[in-house]
Design a protein around this motif. Structure first.
Motif, PDB file in Angstrom:
ATOM      1  N   THR A  53       0.823  -1.209   0.000  1.00 20.78           N
ATOM      2  CA  THR A  53       0.000   0.000   0.000  1.00 20.78           C
ATOM      3  C   THR A  53       0.856   1.258   0.000  1.00 20.78           C
ATOM      4  O   THR A  53       0.625   2.194  -0.778  1.00 20.78           O
ATOM      5  CB  THR A  53      -0.929   0.001   1.231  1.00 20.78           C
ATOM      6  OG1 THR A  53      -1.784  -1.138   1.172  1.00 20.78           O
ATOM      7  CG2 THR A  53      -1.767   1.261   1.283  1.00 20.78           C
ATOM      8  N   ALA A  66       2.880   1.735  -3.295  1.00 21.55           N
ATOM      9  CA  ALA A  66       1.973   2.160  -4.367  1.00 21.55           C
ATOM     10  C   ALA A  66       1.602   3.628  -4.195  1.00 21.55           C
ATOM     11  O   ALA A  66       1.566   4.395  -5.167  1.00 21.55           O
ATOM     12  CB  ALA A  66       0.722   1.287  -4.362  1.00 21.55           C
ATOM     13  N   PHE A  92      -7.100   5.863  -6.094  1.00 16.86           N
ATOM     14  CA  PHE A  92      -6.941   4.486  -6.535  1.00 16.86           C
ATOM     15  C   PHE A  92      -8.275   3.878  -6.964  1.00 16.86           C
ATOM     16  O   PHE A  92      -9.342   4.327  -6.526  1.00 16.86           O
ATOM     17  CB  PHE A  92      -6.355   3.633  -5.394  1.00 16.86           C
ATOM     18  CG  PHE A  92      -4.917   3.930  -5.091  1.00 16.86           C
ATOM     19  CD1 PHE A  92      -3.911   3.404  -5.881  1.00 16.86           C
ATOM     20  CD2 PHE A  92      -4.578   4.737  -4.022  1.00 16.86           C
ATOM     21  CE1 PHE A  92      -2.574   3.676  -5.613  1.00 16.86           C
ATOM     22  CE2 PHE A  92      -3.253   5.014  -3.737  1.00 16.86           C
ATOM     23  CZ  PHE A  92      -2.243   4.485  -4.528  1.00 16.86           C
ATOM     24  N   TRP A 144     -10.933  -1.543  -6.052  1.00 12.54           N
ATOM     25  CA  TRP A 144     -10.398  -2.817  -5.556  1.00 12.54           C
ATOM     26  C   TRP A 144      -9.121  -2.604  -4.740  1.00 12.54           C
ATOM     27  O   TRP A 144      -8.900  -3.267  -3.719  1.00 12.54           O
ATOM     28  CB  TRP A 144     -10.135  -3.794  -6.705  1.00 12.54           C
ATOM     29  CG  TRP A 144      -8.996  -3.403  -7.614  1.00 12.54           C
ATOM     30  CD1 TRP A 144      -9.073  -2.681  -8.764  1.00 12.54           C
ATOM     31  CD2 TRP A 144      -7.602  -3.705  -7.422  1.00 12.54           C
ATOM     32  NE1 TRP A 144      -7.815  -2.505  -9.312  1.00 12.54           N
ATOM     33  CE2 TRP A 144      -6.901  -3.132  -8.506  1.00 12.54           C
ATOM     34  CE3 TRP A 144      -6.883  -4.400  -6.454  1.00 12.54           C
ATOM     35  CZ2 TRP A 144      -5.520  -3.224  -8.652  1.00 12.54           C
ATOM     36  CZ3 TRP A 144      -5.504  -4.495  -6.577  1.00 12.54           C
ATOM     37  CH2 TRP A 144      -4.849  -3.915  -7.673  1.00 12.54           C
ATOM     38  N   PHE A 145      -8.267  -1.643  -5.172  1.00 16.98           N
ATOM     39  CA  PHE A 145      -7.034  -1.405  -4.426  1.00 16.98           C
ATOM     40  C   PHE A 145      -7.321  -0.661  -3.122  1.00 16.98           C
ATOM     41  O   PHE A 145      -6.607  -0.832  -2.135  1.00 16.98           O
ATOM     42  CB  PHE A 145      -6.021  -0.613  -5.257  1.00 16.98           C
ATOM     43  CG  PHE A 145      -4.661  -0.550  -4.603  1.00 16.98           C
ATOM     44  CD1 PHE A 145      -3.788  -1.610  -4.696  1.00 16.98           C
ATOM     45  CD2 PHE A 145      -4.281   0.572  -3.867  1.00 16.98           C
ATOM     46  CE1 PHE A 145      -2.543  -1.575  -4.062  1.00 16.98           C
ATOM     47  CE2 PHE A 145      -3.058   0.622  -3.237  1.00 16.98           C
ATOM     48  CZ  PHE A 145      -2.173  -0.453  -3.337  1.00 16.98           C
ATOM     49  N   VAL A 168      -7.720  -3.227  -0.640  1.00 16.40           N
ATOM     50  CA  VAL A 168      -6.442  -3.733  -0.141  1.00 16.40           C
ATOM     51  C   VAL A 168      -5.876  -2.788   0.914  1.00 16.40           C
ATOM     52  O   VAL A 168      -5.432  -3.209   1.995  1.00 16.40           O
ATOM     53  CB  VAL A 168      -5.437  -3.909  -1.300  1.00 16.40           C
ATOM     54  CG1 VAL A 168      -4.050  -4.278  -0.758  1.00 16.40           C
ATOM     55  CG2 VAL A 168      -5.925  -4.966  -2.283  1.00 16.40           C
ATOM     56  N   ALA A 169      -5.875  -1.478   0.594  1.00 19.80           N
ATOM     57  CA  ALA A 169      -5.321  -0.484   1.514  1.00 19.80           C
ATOM     58  C   ALA A 169      -6.094  -0.453   2.827  1.00 19.80           C
ATOM     59  O   ALA A 169      -5.501  -0.450   3.915  1.00 19.80           O
ATOM     60  CB  ALA A 169      -5.337   0.894   0.852  1.00 19.80           C
TER      61      ALA A 169
END
Length: 504
Positions: free
Chosen positions: A201, A204, A330, A333-334, A337-338
Motif C-alpha cells: 500500500t 503504491a 486508486f 479494488w485497491f 487492499v489499503a
C-alpha cells in the motif's frame, strides 16, 4: 458517504483470510497452550524474521497509519516527530533489552512486573508496574478500534448506532476467538500478512499519488509554508523546537515499556534476535516517514474540500485524510487492499495488547495475590479469560465514551507508562535503588505528569515549563520521569535498610 462495493469485497475477503490464519496459528509450532509461556509468549521461540514482523505489527499500528498523516495534515511538520522518535528507540532496544530478555529467560519471567518483583523483592512495586501497564494499554487498544472504524466508515457503512458499530463488534469478536484459541502465535502469523499489505500500500501510494498530483515538487508547493517547517522560537520561548525534541526523546524512552512491546521482546528465541531486530526494525522508520508524507499529499490533493468526502471529515475530522486520499487516488479494488491493511493493522496490536494485559493480570495480580497455589493450566486459562474481558472492555470503551476521551487517555497512557523506566532501567544495571524510593518516585511521576497534562485541559501532552526567564515547552512524560528518577535515587539512602535485590 457512498458504498464502495469492490473495495468492500476485497476488504472482507482479506479479513476472512487472516481470520482463518488466526485459527490455523494454534497448530503452528504446536505446543501445549495450557502453559502461559506457550500461550502468552509463543514458547519464547520466535526467530529473527518472525520477531521482526511481530514487533513491526505491534508498534506500527492502524492508528499510526491514520493518526500520523492526520497530524501532519492538521499540524504540519510537528507530526514528523514520530520519525526521529522511532529511530531513537532502536539503540535503546539494542543496548538494554537483550539484558532484560536474558534475565527473564533464566528466571522464567513472563512480564516486566515479574522482573521487578524478583529483582527488588517487592510485591507492591510489582503491582504498581502491572497496574500501570494495564491502565496505560487499555485506551491504546481502544484507539486501534478508532483506526478500524474510520476505514469501515470510508467503505460506506453507516456511522454510529448499533448498525454502524456492528462491523467493529464482529471484527473484535473474531479477534477474541482466535486470540483465545491460538495465543500470541495468531498475531505473529497475521503480522506477516499485515506488514506485506502495508508495504504494498505505501509503496503504491508514494508512486501513484505524486504522479497524479504533478510530482513531489508540486505537493510541497501546495503545502502552506507554516506546515512545512517548525515555527522558530520567539523571544525566551523555545516553542515547537523543544516540544518536537522532547516528544521524540520521551516517546522513544516510553515505547518499549508498554506491555505489548515487552511481550514481543520476551517472545524472542534469544538475545541476539533482539539485537538483530534493533538493526532491522529501522526499515519501519523509513516506512513511517513515507506514511507521514501522506498528510502532505492529502493537503495537495485538497480532499478536505471535495464534497464527496465532506461527510467523512465531518464525522472523523483529520483522521479521514488518508481514507479520502486513497478513495480519490486508486481504483476501488485497491482501496479494499489499503483499507484491509489498516484494519488488519488494528487486529495485530490489539491482540498482542490484550495478551500482554492478560499476562500482567494473571502473573502479577491473580497468582501473586489471589491464587498463589494455582496450577499452570489454571494460570493459562485465567489469562485467556482476561484477554477476552480486555477486548470486551475496549469495545465498550470506544462505543460508550467519546473518541476525544479515548485519545486523551491514550495521551495520559504515554505519561504513565514512562514512570516504569527507573524501576526497569536502574534494576537492570544497578543494585542501588530500593523499592520504597522507587514507589515514591513512581507515584510522584504519575502525579506531576497528570497535573501537567491537566493544565493543558488534557488536550496536549506538551507542558510549557518556565525557569530562569525561559519557557521550554516539552513532553510532560519526559519532565515527570526526571522527577521520578530524582526521587528514586535521592530517597534510596533514606529508605535503604538492607533490602537487597535477588538478581541483576
Amino acid at each position: 458517504m457512498s458504498w464502495h462495493l469492490p473495495a468492500t469485497i476485497v476488504f472482507v475477503a482479506l479479513f476472512l483470510f487472516v481470520t482463518w490464519l488466526g485459527f490455523v496459528a494454534a497448530r503452528w509450532r504446536k505446543a501445549d497452550l495450557n502453559l502461559l509461556h506457550e500461550w502468552g509468549l509463543g514458547g519464547r521461540r520466535f526467530g529473527t524474521m518472525v520477531t521482526w514482523f511481530l514487533l513491526g505489527g505491534d508498534l506500527y499500528t492502524a492508528y499510526t497509519f491514520i493518526a500520523v498523516p492526520a497530524l501532519v495534515f492538521g499540524k504540519g511538520a510537528m507530526g514528523f516527530f514520530a520519525v526521529p522518535y522511532t529511530i531513537l528507540i532502536y539503540p535503546i532496544l539494542y543496548l538494554v533489552f537483550p539484558r532484560l530478555w536474558a534475565i527473564a529467560h533464566a528466571r522464567g519471567h513472563v512480564t516486566a512486573a515479574d522482573f521487578v518483583r524478583d529483582h527488588f523483592g517487592s510485591r507492591m512495586l510489582a503491582l504498581a508496574v502491572a497496574l500501570t501497564g494495564i491502565v496505560a494499554t487499555m485506551p491504546y487498544i481502544a484507539l486501534q478500534l478508532v483506526g478500524m472504524e474510520v476505514v469501515i466508515g470510508a467503505l460506506g457503512f453507516p456511522a454510529g448506532g448499533l448498525l454502524g458499530h456492528l462491523p467493529l463488534i464482529i471484527a473484535f469478536t473474531i479477534l477474541a476467538a482466535f486470540t483465545y484459541t491460538s495465543g500470541l502465535r495468531a498475531p505473529a502469523l497475521i503480522a506477516i500478512v499485515k506488514d506485506m499489505l502495508i508495504f504494498i500500500t505505501v509503496f503504491a501510494a508514494i508512486v501513484v499519488i505524486p504522479a497524479k498530483l504533478g510530482g513531489y515538487g508540486a505537493i510541497f508547493a501546495a503545502v502552506p509554508q507554516e506546515k512545512l517547517i517548525l515555527a522558530p522560537p520567539e523571544g525566551a520561548n523555545l516553542g515547537s523546537y523543544s516540544a518536537y525534541a522532547t516528544l521524540a526523546l520521551g516517546s522513544a524512552l516510553a515505547l518499549f515499556l508498554y506491555p505489548h512491546s515487552m511481550t514481543g521482546i520476551l517472545s524472542a528465541s534469544d538475545g541476539n534476535v533482539v539485537r538483530r531486530n534493533a538493526a532491522l526494525l529501522a526499515a519501519y522508520s523509513f516506512i513511517l516517514g513515507l506514511i507521514a508524507l501522506l498528510g502532505y499529499m492529502a493537503i495537495a490533493a485538497g480532499v478536505d474540500k471535495d464534497p464527496a468526502y465532506a461527510a467523512g471529515f465531518t464525522q472523523y475530522g483529520a483522521n479521514f485524510a488518508v481514507p479520502a486520499l486513497f478513495l480519490a487516488s486508486f481504483p476501488s479494488w485497491f482501496v479494499g487492499v489499503a483499507f484491509a491493511s489498516i484494519a488488519i493493522g488494528a487486529l495485530v496490536p490489539a491482540a498482542i495488547m490484550s495478551i500482554a494485559c492478560a499476562n500482567l493480570f494473571t502473573r502479577n495480580l491473580y497468582k501473586e495475590f489471589l491464587r498463589p497455589d494455582c496450577t499452570e493450566a489454571q494460570e493459562a486459562n485465567m489469562a485467556k479469560i482476561v484477554s477476552l474481558v480486555v477486548k470486551i472492555g475496549a469495545v465498550v470503551f470506544i462505543l460508550a465514551i467519546p473518541q476525544a476521551y479515548a485519545i486523551q487517555l491514550q495521551l495520559l497512557g504515554g505519561i504513565w507508562i514512562i514512570q516504569l523506566l527507573p524501576a526497569i532501567l536502574l534494576g537492570l544495571y544497578t543494585r542501588f535503588c530500593n523499592a520504597p524510593a522507587l514507589l515514591i518516585g513512581w507515584a510522584a511521576g504519575l502525579a506531576v505528569g497528570t497535573y501537567m497534562a491537566g493544565t493543558q485541559g488534557f488536550a496536549s501532552s506538551v507542558y510549557p515549563l518556565s525557569a530562569f526567564g525561559v519557557t521550554v515547552p516539552g513532553y510532560a512524560a519526559l519532565y515527570s520521569v526526571l522527577v521520578n528518577f530524582a526521587l528514586a535515587i535521592g530517597l534510596t539512602p533514606v529508605f535503604n535498610r538492607g533490602v537487597q535485590p535477588t538478581d541483576r
